[in-house]
Design a protein around this motif. Structure first.
Motif, PDB file in Angstrom:
ATOM      1  N   LEU A 335       0.917  -1.214  -0.014  1.00 59.81           N
ATOM      2  CA  LEU A 335      -0.132  -0.200  -0.202  1.00 59.81           C
ATOM      3  C   LEU A 335       0.718   1.141   0.111  1.00 59.81           C
ATOM      4  N   ARG A 336       0.780   2.105  -0.907  1.00 56.90           N
ATOM      5  CA  ARG A 336       1.262   3.425  -0.929  1.00 56.90           C
ATOM      6  C   ARG A 336       0.446   4.665  -0.953  1.00 56.90           C
ATOM      7  N   ILE A 337       0.652   5.504  -0.186  1.00 53.25           N
ATOM      8  CA  ILE A 337      -0.367   6.648  -0.369  1.00 53.25           C
ATOM      9  C   ILE A 337       0.317   8.064  -0.873  1.00 53.25           C
ATOM     10  N   ARG A 338      -0.273   8.290  -1.874  1.00 51.71           N
ATOM     11  CA  ARG A 338       0.150   9.604  -2.564  1.00 51.71           C
ATOM     12  C   ARG A 338      -0.942  10.756  -2.556  1.00 51.71           C
ATOM     13  N   VAL A 339      -0.612  11.871  -2.863  1.00 56.84           N
ATOM     14  CA  VAL A 339      -1.329  12.961  -2.705  1.00 56.84           C
ATOM     15  C   VAL A 339      -1.061  14.102  -3.913  1.00 56.84           C
ATOM     16  N   SER A 340      -2.157  14.533  -4.496  1.00 59.08           N
ATOM     17  CA  SER A 340      -1.703  15.851  -5.272  1.00 59.08           C
ATOM     18  C   SER A 340      -2.084  16.975  -4.604  1.00 59.08           C
ATOM     19  N   ALA A 341      -1.531  18.076  -5.073  1.00 60.74           N
ATOM     20  CA  ALA A 341      -2.121  19.365  -4.455  1.00 60.74           C
ATOM     21  C   ALA A 341      -2.150  20.504  -5.251  1.00 60.74           C
ATOM     22  N   GLY A 342      -3.210  21.564  -5.266  1.00 56.61           N
ATOM     23  CA  GLY A 342      -3.302  22.649  -6.009  1.00 56.61           C
ATOM     24  C   GLY A 342      -3.175  23.923  -4.961  1.00 56.61           C
ATOM     25  N   VAL A 343      -2.406  24.946  -5.382  1.00 52.69           N
ATOM     26  CA  VAL A 343      -2.230  26.020  -4.746  1.00 52.69           C
ATOM     27  C   VAL A 343      -2.565  27.286  -5.117  1.00 52.69           C
ATOM     28  N   ALA A 344      -3.340  28.084  -4.417  1.00 51.08           N
ATOM     29  CA  ALA A 344      -3.891  29.585  -5.080  1.00 51.08           C
ATOM     30  C   ALA A 344      -3.772  30.353  -4.024  1.00 51.08           C
ATOM     31  N   ALA A 345      -3.301  31.584  -4.170  1.00 52.66           N
ATOM     32  CA  ALA A 345      -2.998  32.704  -2.957  1.00 52.66           C
ATOM     33  C   ALA A 345      -3.566  34.173  -3.383  1.00 52.66           C
ATOM     34  N   THR A 346      -3.881  34.908  -2.597  1.00 48.91           N
ATOM     35  CA  THR A 346      -4.270  36.282  -2.991  1.00 48.91           C
ATOM     36  C   THR A 346      -2.852  37.027  -2.711  1.00 48.91           C
ATOM     37  N   ARG A 347      -2.801  38.478  -3.212  1.00 53.02           N
ATOM     38  CA  ARG A 347      -1.886  39.391  -2.750  1.00 53.02           C
ATOM     39  C   ARG A 347      -2.110  40.490  -1.784  1.00 53.02           C
ATOM     40  N   PRO A 348      -1.361  40.939  -1.310  1.00 45.72           N
ATOM     41  CA  PRO A 348      -1.678  41.947  -0.110  1.00 45.72           C
ATOM     42  C   PRO A 348      -2.523  43.263  -0.746  1.00 45.72           C
ATOM     43  N   GLY A 349      -3.359  43.408  -0.304  1.00 43.57           N
ATOM     44  CA  GLY A 349      -4.321  44.605  -0.883  1.00 43.57           C
ATOM     45  C   GLY A 349      -5.421  44.016  -1.648  1.00 43.57           C
ATOM     46  N   GLU A 350      -5.526  42.819  -2.331  1.00 39.94           N
ATOM     47  CA  GLU A 350      -6.397  42.318  -3.271  1.00 39.94           C
ATOM     48  C   GLU A 350      -7.801  41.842  -2.190  1.00 39.94           C
ATOM     49  N   THR A 351      -8.659  41.972  -2.971  1.00 39.44           N
ATOM     50  CA  THR A 351      -9.913  41.261  -2.261  1.00 39.44           C
ATOM     51  C   THR A 351     -10.642  40.483  -3.042  1.00 39.44           C
ATOM     52  N   GLY A 352     -11.079  39.381  -2.594  1.00 36.62           N
ATOM     53  CA  GLY A 352     -11.836  38.298  -3.440  1.00 36.62           C
ATOM     54  C   GLY A 352     -12.679  37.487  -2.605  1.00 36.62           C
ATOM     55  N   CYS A 353     -13.570  36.703  -3.070  1.00 34.35           N
ATOM     56  CA  CYS A 353     -14.544  35.845  -2.230  1.00 34.35           C
ATOM     57  C   CYS A 353     -13.657  34.335  -2.347  1.00 34.35           C
TER      58      CYS A 353
END
Length: 388
Positions: A335-353
């Motif tokens: 048994l091997r456990i693997r994981v994929s990941a996606g990253v998103a980030a805001t920047r200082p001063g930005e607004t979003g939902c």
């Protein structure tokens, strides 16, 4: 206005007895809250003690002065033990009853028993000590967010101070030898204050138990039952709160266990559940302090980093991916456990939902899947159209 001490004693008996019954009735509906039972017994004991003190000069002094005060100090000790039980600590029954035992032994000394001032000083010191210990125990549990906690701390500290003030007063302003203790204005004031504090303690302690029950229900509604992590509803709500009031960047990581269906099909759902739990524990152990990890459903998890940019989140995701990849189960060597990941980030001063950030992180996760899985992909910077 002159306070009638016998009447106040009688009122103390009635009120304390009713409070004791109220605590026991509440315990009957919440048997797991042992503190309610202890507080109920303590107040019933206090009512009995008040009844004996009320009968001073009617019954032998050995019962009114000796047994009555010993029971009263024991009642204060039990209240403290109830507070310990409420805060998750073991009740100290022997220590709780030590005040009454000390009083009983002191009464065997003629010099002490014949001095009203010394009796007042000892009883006040011990009762005040137990009240102060109650305040200290409640203070120790301040990490638990209960609205009535600070009221309870102030109340018990004030009650301790009221008792301790009597210690120097008994020494500096003793009653004339011919004055009966029942005629002492300080005794009348203490009786009146005791009634008020008894009622206040009942309200505050009941409020504490109710608030804890509500907190547990709220946490249960916001917690994934399998992994113990925040569920989707709680995770989305907390992340939206960070986005709405943030002055720092916010990064979102989406994790998805690779080939999880094959794990379920090959090893069974019990092993699959174990893999989900193992991921939650392992990820929490390596994620930065303050990171919020939640289970979004199935084999998908999410993490929000407040104050972290895309680079910080990518490093955290890579650390989680590497840690998960090193998990090995002796019972299932293949048994091997693997994981994929996606990253998103805001920047200082930005607004979003949240939906915008989630969509970008989800796209990055699909990119990781399409690129061969077991990797981390970072989304592009938030489009200017989303900026305020």
């Amino acid at each position: 206005m002159r306070l009638d001490t016998p009447t106040l004693f009688l009122m103390t008996v009635v009120v304390t007895f009713m409070v004791g019954v109220l605590f026991l009735l509440s315990w009957g509906q919440a048997r797991r809250t042992r503190a309610l039972a202890i507080w109920g017994v303590a107040h019933l004991g206090g009512a009995g003690a008040s009844a004996l003190l009320c009968l001073r000069n009617t019954i032998p002094d050995s019962l009114s002065v000796g047994l009555g005060n010993a029971m009263m100090l024991g009642a204060y000790g039990l209240i403290w033990s109830g507070v310990r039980a409420f805060e998750g600590r073991k009740p100290a029954y022997l220590m709780a009853l030590s005040g009454g035992a000390l009083w009983a032994m002191a009464c065997l000394v003629p010099a002490f028993y014949g001095s009203l001032a010394m009796r007042i000083m000892l009883a006040s010191a011990v009762a005040g000590l137990f009240c102060a210990l109650c305040a200290a125990e409640i203070w120790r549990g301040r990490h638990e967010p209960l609205a009535s906690r600070w009221s309870a701390i102030v109340l018990m500290a004030a009650y301790a101070l009221l008792y301790w003030v009597r210690v120097p007063l008994a020494a500096l302003a003793p009653l004339p030898a011919a004055t009966r203790s029942q005629d002492s204005p300080w005794l009348a004031v203490l009786c009146f204050a005791g009634v008020l504090f008894t009622v206040a303690i009942a309200f505050v302690f009941m409020a504490l138990t109710k608030e804890r029950a509500e907190l547990k229900q709220r946490l249960a509604a916001e917690t994934d039952s399998l992994t113990g992590l925040a569920n989707r509803r709680a995770f989305v709500g907390r992340t939206q709160a960070h986005l709405a009031g943030r002055t720092r960047p916010v990064a979102l990581i989406l994790f998805d266990l690779d080939y999880f269906k094959a794990i379920n099909d090959t090893y069974g759902h019990a092993v699959g559940d174990g893999v989900l739990v193992a991921f939650g524990h392992a990820a929490n152990a390596v994620l930065p302090k303050g990171a919020l990890l939640g289970r979004m459903g199935g084999e998908e998890f999410a993490c929000v980093l407040v104050g972290g940019d895309a680079e910080d989140a990518t490093r955290a995701a890579e650390q989680v991916r590497a840690t998960i990849g090193r998990i090995a189960l002796a019972a299932y060597p293949r048994l091997r456990i693997r994981v994929s990941a996606g990253v998103a980030a805001t920047r200082p001063g930005e607004t979003g939902c949240f939906d915008d950030l989630m969509r970008r992180a989800d796209s990055a996760l699909y990119g990781a899947k399409d690129a061969g899985r077991d990797r981390v992909v970072t989304a592009a910077a938030m489009p200017e159209a989303l900026a305020a």
